[in-house]
Design a protein around this motif. Structure first.
Motif, mmCIF file in Angstrom:
data_model
loop_
_atom_site.group_PDB
_atom_site.id
_atom_site.type_symbol
_atom_site.label_atom_id
_atom_site.label_comp_id
_atom_site.label_asym_id
_atom_site.label_seq_id
_atom_site.Cartn_x
_atom_site.Cartn_y
_atom_site.Cartn_z
ATOM 1 N N GLU A 208 0.835 -1.215 0.000
ATOM 2 C CA GLU A 208 0.000 0.000 0.000
ATOM 3 C C GLU A 208 0.865 1.259 0.000
ATOM 4 O OE1 GLU A 208 -3.900 -1.916 2.296
ATOM 5 O OE2 GLU A 208 -2.274 -1.062 3.473
ATOM 6 N N VAL A 209 1.946 1.218 0.764
ATOM 7 C CA VAL A 209 2.876 2.370 0.779
ATOM 8 C C VAL A 209 3.416 2.595 -0.625
ATOM 9 C CG1 VAL A 209 5.101 3.212 1.645
ATOM 10 C CG2 VAL A 209 3.542 2.032 3.202
ATOM 11 N N HIS A 210 3.822 1.509 -1.278
ATOM 12 C CA HIS A 210 4.394 1.637 -2.625
ATOM 13 C C HIS A 210 3.371 2.207 -3.602
ATOM 14 C CE1 HIS A 210 7.796 -1.542 -1.867
ATOM 15 N NE2 HIS A 210 7.952 -0.421 -1.190
ATOM 16 N N ALA A 211 2.130 1.709 -3.530
ATOM 17 C CA ALA A 211 1.078 2.201 -4.438
ATOM 18 C C ALA A 211 0.861 3.698 -4.216
ATOM 19 C CB ALA A 211 -0.216 1.424 -4.206
ATOM 20 N N ARG A 212 0.854 4.105 -2.952
ATOM 21 C CA ARG A 212 0.665 5.512 -2.605
ATOM 22 C C ARG A 212 1.802 6.379 -3.168
ATOM 23 N NH1 ARG A 212 0.694 9.065 2.032
ATOM 24 N NH2 ARG A 212 0.046 10.939 0.927
ATOM 25 N N LEU A 213 3.022 5.860 -3.101
ATOM 26 C CA LEU A 213 4.186 6.632 -3.564
ATOM 27 C C LEU A 213 4.191 6.757 -5.086
ATOM 28 C CD1 LEU A 213 6.897 5.199 -1.160
ATOM 29 C CD2 LEU A 213 5.840 7.465 -1.062
ATOM 30 N N VAL A 214 3.780 5.694 -5.765
ATOM 31 C CA VAL A 214 3.694 5.762 -7.237
ATOM 32 C C VAL A 214 2.653 6.817 -7.620
ATOM 33 C CG1 VAL A 214 3.002 4.472 -9.305
ATOM 34 C CG2 VAL A 214 4.517 3.404 -7.620
ATOM 35 N N ALA A 215 1.505 6.831 -6.908
ATOM 36 C CA ALA A 215 0.450 7.821 -7.187
ATOM 37 C C ALA A 215 0.944 9.234 -6.873
ATOM 38 C CB ALA A 215 -0.804 7.496 -6.370
ATOM 39 N N GLY B 269 4.026 10.205 -6.872
ATOM 40 C CA GLY B 269 5.016 10.513 -7.905
ATOM 41 C C GLY B 269 4.331 11.059 -9.155
ATOM 42 N N ALA B 270 3.236 10.412 -9.541
ATOM 43 C CA ALA B 270 2.500 10.868 -10.735
ATOM 44 C C ALA B 270 1.996 12.298 -10.532
ATOM 45 C CB ALA B 270 1.345 9.917 -11.018
ATOM 46 N N GLU B 271 1.495 12.573 -9.325
ATOM 47 C CA GLU B 271 1.052 13.951 -8.999
ATOM 48 C C GLU B 271 2.201 14.948 -9.121
ATOM 49 O OE1 GLU B 271 -0.552 14.818 -5.038
ATOM 50 O OE2 GLU B 271 -1.771 13.005 -5.311
ATOM 51 N N LEU B 272 3.376 14.509 -8.686
ATOM 52 C CA LEU B 272 4.542 15.407 -8.665
ATOM 53 C C LEU B 272 5.290 15.420 -9.998
ATOM 54 C CD1 LEU B 272 5.969 14.399 -5.143
ATOM 55 C CD2 LEU B 272 4.629 16.442 -5.694
ATOM 56 N N ALA C 274 6.189 9.409 2.131
ATOM 57 C CA ALA C 274 5.585 10.417 1.242
ATOM 58 C C ALA C 274 6.244 11.786 1.464
ATOM 59 C CB ALA C 274 4.077 10.491 1.498
ATOM 60 N N LEU C 275 6.486 12.119 2.730
ATOM 61 C CA LEU C 275 7.133 13.407 3.027
ATOM 62 C C LEU C 275 8.554 13.428 2.460
ATOM 63 C CD1 LEU C 275 5.876 13.789 6.699
ATOM 64 C CD2 LEU C 275 5.232 15.251 4.770
ATOM 65 N N GLY C 276 9.226 12.277 2.569
ATOM 66 C CA GLY C 276 10.579 12.171 2.028
ATOM 67 C C GLY C 276 10.577 12.353 0.516
ATOM 68 N N LEU C 277 9.607 11.721 -0.140
ATOM 69 C CA LEU C 277 9.521 11.846 -1.603
ATOM 70 C C LEU C 277 9.255 13.301 -1.998
ATOM 71 C CD1 LEU C 277 9.438 10.566 -4.430
ATOM 72 C CD2 LEU C 277 7.010 10.045 -4.038
ATOM 73 N N ARG C 278 8.304 13.924 -1.300
ATOM 74 C CA ARG C 278 8.011 15.335 -1.605
ATOM 75 C C ARG C 278 9.251 16.213 -1.427
ATOM 76 N NH1 ARG C 278 2.832 17.050 -2.226
ATOM 77 N NH2 ARG C 278 1.189 15.645 -1.521
ATOM 78 N N GLY C 279 9.941 16.020 -0.328
ATOM 79 C CA GLY C 279 11.127 16.830 -0.039
ATOM 80 C C GLY C 279 12.212 16.620 -1.075
#
Ligand code: DQA
Length: 143
Positions: free
Chosen positions: A29-36, A38-41, A132-137
């Motif tokens: 679920e974490v991975h699916a959320r990060l892929v989504a 990523g698409a937003e970003l 998610a915060l790490g990816l955004r940063g």
């Protein structure tokens, strides 16, 4: 731009492993959320997990030329592995260190990290949201 999200030992157990500490969300679920996210970003996101340190080292080595940044939860290797630190330094890809739990509020051996001082940033204590915060940063840092 592509970002690699890496998780180390025992993180495949997320969802059932000490849920009071790590939460009930699975790593899938974490991975699916990060892929989504990523698409937003506007970035591509690939996610891997391994319980084998050598596999993690090989994946880091082969990330060069393919990924602009790495989000890594190295799990227990955070506190033990000079090899993971050296691998990340070796590829010179900016990375963010993340942890689900607030490692600073846990056992003393979790207070030290071989990664923090060479990371672009560190996020811990927000459960799955730390990734998610790490990816955004990281994306903000790279763009
Ligand atoms: C962890 C913290 C580490 O100390 C521990 O060994 C883990 C998980 C976290 O995400 O909170 O495996 O990295």
């Amino acid at each position: 731009m592509r970002i690699l999200v890496m998780s180390g030992p025992n993180l495949q157990l997320l969802g059932t492993r000490e849920p009071e500490r790590y939460g009930s969300v699975t790593l899938e679920e974490v991975h699916a959320r990060l892929v989504a996210l990523g698409a937003e970003l506007g970035v591509g996101v690939d996610c891997i997990q391994t319980n084998h340190e050598g596999v993690l080292l090989d994946k880091i080595a082969s990330a060069r030329g393919h990924y602009s940044g790495i989000v890594i939860n190295a799990g227990a290797w955070t506190h033990t592995s000079i090899a993971v630190r050296d691998a990340l330094l070796g590829v010179a890809i900016p990375f963010v260190e993340v942890h689900l739990s607030n490692v600073a509020a846990r056992e003393p051996f979790r207070h030290s990290s071989y990664l923090s001082d060479v990371a672009a940033g560190v996020v811990f204590g927000f459960g799955a949201e730390s990734y998610a915060l790490g990816l955004r940063g990281l994306v903000a840092r790279l763009t």
